[in-house]
Design a protein around this motif. Structure first.
Motif, PDB file in Angstrom:
ATOM      1  N   GLU A   1       8.008 -55.048  10.186  1.00  0.00           N
ATOM      2  CA  GLU A   1       9.186 -54.815  11.019  1.00  0.00           C
ATOM      3  C   GLU A   1       8.791 -54.686  12.490  1.00  0.00           C
ATOM      4  OE1 GLU A   1      11.136 -51.394   9.394  1.00  0.00           O
ATOM      5  OE2 GLU A   1      11.991 -52.511   7.719  1.00  0.00           O
ATOM      6  N   ARG A   2       7.678 -54.011  12.761  1.00  0.00           N
ATOM      7  CA  ARG A   2       7.205 -53.883  14.142  1.00  0.00           C
ATOM      8  C   ARG A   2       6.849 -55.249  14.722  1.00  0.00           C
ATOM      9  NH1 ARG A   2       2.794 -50.158  13.177  1.00  0.00           N
ATOM     10  NH2 ARG A   2       3.862 -48.937  11.615  1.00  0.00           N
ATOM     11  N   HIS A   3       6.205 -56.088  13.921  1.00  0.00           N
ATOM     12  CA  HIS A   3       5.869 -57.437  14.383  1.00  0.00           C
ATOM     13  C   HIS A   3       7.129 -58.256  14.653  1.00  0.00           C
ATOM     14  CE1 HIS A   3       1.592 -57.028  14.006  1.00  0.00           C
ATOM     15  NE2 HIS A   3       1.670 -56.684  12.714  1.00  0.00           N
ATOM     16  N   VAL A   4       8.087 -58.152  13.757  1.00  0.00           N
ATOM     17  CA  VAL A   4       9.355 -58.875  13.949  1.00  0.00           C
ATOM     18  C   VAL A   4      10.047 -58.371  15.206  1.00  0.00           C
ATOM     19  CG1 VAL A   4      11.670 -59.245  12.988  1.00  0.00           C
ATOM     20  CG2 VAL A   4       9.660 -59.462  11.514  1.00  0.00           C
ATOM     21  N   GLN A   5      10.051 -57.047  15.408  1.00  0.00           N
ATOM     22  CA  GLN A   5      10.654 -56.488  16.613  1.00  0.00           C
ATOM     23  C   GLN A   5       9.928 -56.986  17.863  1.00  0.00           C
ATOM     24  OE1 GLN A   5      10.474 -52.255  16.055  1.00  0.00           O
ATOM     25  NE2 GLN A   5      12.366 -52.169  14.847  1.00  0.00           N
ATOM     26  N   THR A   6       8.622 -57.056  17.808  1.00  0.00           N
ATOM     27  CA  THR A   6       7.847 -57.541  18.945  1.00  0.00           C
ATOM     28  C   THR A   6       8.198 -58.990  19.245  1.00  0.00           C
ATOM     29  OG1 THR A   6       6.039 -56.037  18.378  1.00  0.00           O
ATOM     30  CG2 THR A   6       5.506 -57.879  19.833  1.00  0.00           C
ATOM     31  N   VAL A   7       8.264 -59.818  18.204  1.00  0.00           N
ATOM     32  CA  VAL A   7       8.604 -61.234  18.387  1.00  0.00           C
ATOM     33  C   VAL A   7      10.019 -61.366  18.945  1.00  0.00           C
ATOM     34  CG1 VAL A   7       9.048 -63.393  17.158  1.00  0.00           C
ATOM     35  CG2 VAL A   7       6.982 -62.071  16.656  1.00  0.00           C
ATOM     36  N   LEU A   8      10.958 -60.603  18.407  1.00  0.00           N
ATOM     37  CA  LEU A   8      12.331 -60.664  18.903  1.00  0.00           C
ATOM     38  C   LEU A   8      12.416 -60.186  20.352  1.00  0.00           C
ATOM     39  CD1 LEU A   8      14.393 -59.437  15.819  1.00  0.00           C
ATOM     40  CD2 LEU A   8      14.262 -61.741  16.747  1.00  0.00           C
ATOM     41  N   THR A   9      11.683 -59.134  20.672  1.00  0.00           N
ATOM     42  CA  THR A   9      11.669 -58.631  22.046  1.00  0.00           C
ATOM     43  C   THR A   9      11.108 -59.682  22.997  1.00  0.00           C
ATOM     44  OG1 THR A   9      11.388 -56.362  21.250  1.00  0.00           O
ATOM     45  CG2 THR A   9      10.824 -56.788  23.550  1.00  0.00           C
ATOM     46  N   MET A  10      10.031 -60.347  22.570  1.00  0.00           N
ATOM     47  CA  MET A  10       9.459 -61.412  23.400  1.00  0.00           C
ATOM     48  C   MET A  10      10.459 -62.563  23.559  1.00  0.00           C
ATOM     49  SD  MET A  10       5.521 -61.357  22.031  1.00  0.00           S
ATOM     50  CE  MET A  10       5.134 -62.913  22.774  1.00  0.00           C
ATOM     51  N   GLY A  11      11.162 -62.878  22.477  1.00  0.00           N
ATOM     52  CA  GLY A  11      12.175 -63.936  22.547  1.00  0.00           C
ATOM     53  C   GLY A  11      13.296 -63.575  23.509  1.00  0.00           C
TER      54      GLY A  11
END
Length: 98
Positions: A15-25
């Motif tokens: 979930e943290r990785h997904v959040q990081t990717v979404l934040t970068m997006g």
């Protein structure tokens, strides 16, 4: 650590990785939006300059045009001159016929 705790930790890590990717997006989209807005601002400034130049040309062309008000003024001056000449002719005719 129990297998459930490991699974929960893995899920949290994912979930943290997904959040990081979404934040970068989202950050990338915001950067793109800002650059697009800046580009639009520059293009708007260019178009505004062009519109001002065209307005100046139209004003200049309109200023040099012969308008109906100019014609009325000229006709009034002509009529005034004709009346003055008619008055002088009448005076000459009176003097000559005596």
């Amino acid at each position: 650590m129990s297998p459930q705790e490991v699974t929960v930790e893995r899920r949290r890590g994912l979930e943290r990785h997904v959040q990081t990717v979404l934040t970068m997006g989202v950050a990338a989209l915001m950067a793109w939006q800002l650059s697009t807005i800046e580009q639009m601002r520059v293009e708007l400034a260019i178009l505004s300059g062009r519109v001002d130049a065209l307005a100046a040309r139209v004003d200049e062309a309109s200023f040099e045009r012969y308008r109906a008000t100019d014609a009325h003024r000229d006709f009034a001056l002509r009529d005034q001159a004709i009346k003055a000449l008619e008055g002088r002719v009448d005076l000459v005719e009176e003097v000559c016929h005596k």
